[in-house]
Design an enzyme around this catalytic site. Sequence first.
Site, short mmCIF file in Angstrom:
data_model
loop_
_atom_site.label_atom_id
_atom_site.label_comp_id
_atom_site.label_asym_id
_atom_site.label_seq_id
_atom_site.Cartn_x
_atom_site.Cartn_y
_atom_site.Cartn_z
CG ASP A 1 1.88 3.99 1.32
OD1 ASP A 1 1.34 3.93 0.20
OD2 ASP A 1 1.41 3.44 2.33
CE LYS A 2 -3.98 7.39 -1.90
NZ LYS A 2 -4.96 7.41 -0.79
#
Length: 907
Positions: free
Chosen positions: A331-332
């Site tokens: 995930d960012k």
Amino acid sequence: METLLSKHWHHLPSDEVAVLLESDDTKGLDRFEVTHRQQHFGSNQLTLKQGKSPLVLFLLQFHQPLVYILLAAVVITFVLQEWVDSGVIFGVVLVNAIIGYIQESKALKAMEALAHTMEGSATVVRAGKKERIAALELVPGDLVLLQSGDKVPADLRLLRSRELQIDESALTGESVPVQKQPEQLSLETILADRSNMAYSSTLVTYGTGAGIVVATGNNTELGHINTLLINAEALATPFTRKINHFSRILLWVILGLAGLAFLAGWMHGEPLLDSFMAAVALAVGAIPEGLPAAMTIMLAIGVNKMAHRHAIIRKMPAVETLGSTTVICSDKTGTLTQNQMTVQEVYADGKHYEISGTGYAPIGDIYLEGSVIDLSFHPVLLECLKTGLLCNDSRLFQKNDTQWSIEGDPTEVALISVAIKGGLSQNTLEYMLPRIDTLPFESQHQYMATLHAVNKEASIIYLKGSVESVLARCDKHCSSDSEMELLDRDRIHREVEAMAAKGLRVLAFARKKRLTPNQSISHADVAEGLCFLGLQAMMDPPRREAIAAIKTCQKAGIQVKMITGDHIVTAAAIARQIGLDGIANKNLDHFAINGHMLSNLSDQELIAIAQKIAVFARVAPEQKLRLVEALQAKGHVVAMTGDGVNDAPALKQADIGVAMGVAGTEVAKEAADMVLTDDNFATIEAAVEEGRTVFDNLIKFITWTLPTNIGEGLLILVAVFLGLTLPITPVQILWINMTTAILLGLMLAFERKEPGIMTRPPRHPGAPVLTRELGFRIGLVSLMLLIGAFGFFEWALWHGKSIETARTMAVNMFVFGELFYLFNCRSLRHSMFKIGVFSNYWLLLGVTTMVLLQILFTYSPSMNVLFGSAPLEVIEWTFILSGGLVIYSVVGTEKWLRCRTEGCKGS
């Protein structure tokens, strides 16, 4: 009605939705209609997959080939009335079963946690009356009212909204609350962009709204995720699969050799009982009783080490799986980035200013052409920062010397932080220019405006918002020379495009001076005549430690991919900054793809491009699951990170699911194998390193223990075929296997990581547990143990020693042969002098204890009676120690020669 539930509600006008659902957009449903629909649609809750009973779940833990071998050993030792040995082996089996049962039971809680997210209450309008009901009672067609703080109780098509913002991060991965409005959207609009919908279990953070229920229970988007979670396959770890395969082969080999020994004894005319006991001895000798216990303990040690590195392991085999990882899908927001919006650039008065410092902490400076500025000499920049500070409803607080907390919108907090960096004070400015009135942000206007008193005769309006909405209201450009400078819209748009290409979120700022002391402000007051002040561009900056961790992973041959709910341009810009694979190419199509593009790909097309693409933006839950499956179809061992409900199916499907401990939902944590207590990608890299160390140590243990089992089996087989007395008895074999496994082999669990462990490529998922090199070494040591034990046994008998003495020599040859070989197994390629003779104090303690036990085994009268051993003389110990030294020297020479020919770099 049933067919209506699958309609694309976001694509329909709001008034048509109420008609199709046979409801009223102001009065809601009638009482009788509600009852009818409750009977038809059931409760607004998720249904759980019927699981196995606790007893069946527990018994299935014994359904493994290696466990069959151990259970056979339990029965054999029980028949031999060796109660202690039988109890110890059964204890190992029982502990493994209990651990497996607990792990599997915890995994099933993911679905239960998901079901609980729909519990709560809802405000509805039924028969024209407003009332509060349990969310379980909602039906399609119900009119639901929303306000700040509410959890959305079902999937709603919004009919009305006022400044409504909903946090959908758990469902979509979007890092900031979404502005909602009821206007009709195009059919192709993806889930993350459906601003006229409110989805079950998301949170209202601001404003109010009203919507009509279009889906409940399993028909909601959350229900769809529940279905994906139930159907997602919980995969066995690569090492577990290999060990199971290895165990099945070992099972048949042991049974075959035991049968062969029985047949050979019978053909030599031995009594059936003696032939059976020879077969039992061979089976007991060949069974690696200590392997399951060693695996469990080594994994447990790895779990403990990872806990100190901010990684909580929920399922022990995940420790080893990390070492096998070939792809990390991350995930960012919050994992690769800080999850703290930060202003990085400001454009004002035709000049570009750069801002240092990251995160909410207002620590940093403002630079112009590389030099720190004095804000008093830059009046337009001062006004731009002042606008961001005053046209603001959020707050930034200092908790302690190092931590800051926020109250309000992250974007507004970023404006406060950059203003403080410039030397401004929010409290001081609010005192000098008190706010009189406010035009709050509304999605249809895309701006916020505040009116401030300058003095008794004058006031000033500050406005911030989207570039388009602000420029439309400006007719001049504020400058240090004159406020009457004409506005160059084309130039400003070029500046905005350049900032957006870097993934920056851009806000525009303007002001309007008034020579009247008015006490209110309207939209007409800001419709025109404003003076453009400048642009502030911000982003959620990447973590510095994540950048270094990604480089380490890439050196280790691990691909890192970003999967995020953010827009593709923002995601690609962050990807460039953190150095993901393939980002050197500036063409987005070569390394980034969004959810809409993914939906148009077939499974085969996705499999073909999944490993080439580094950035996946605006993806839906089922697309995350498809990505994991596509990578696994290519043979990859996939680690998947996530924090939201939408991540749970992919977390469960991945070879190792990694949930965020700080920002993660309970659903994500329950579906994951590992939880990060700091939500930091660098922790994943550290965990991979630890996982590789654990796998190394497991392989070292297997390489060390198998020669004992093979040597013992061969010793029995040779004796039977030659028609000789058994050189060692089943009880003596159990003594060797259990004591050496615990006191010698297990000490390998405490070996430190070897140099260059993170410069090796990942193990190929299809590679066998043991390489040819290790197979050769195991065979070589097995042969030396066979020759030594059989030779000393026959030598003792030849010189008139008792059978007990001869067997004691054979037993000690195995023990001390394994002891000397243990020092070779501390590293499978290097000598113990290179890794440090005293670097593993536990191993030295185990060796010392084992020596003392063997002295007791040899000289203690009670042990002599129990195990059929006898005291040895000095000459006999000289032979045994010489045999152990030969094994150490031969294996050391073999490793040295292999290093000379193949090289030992990186291991």
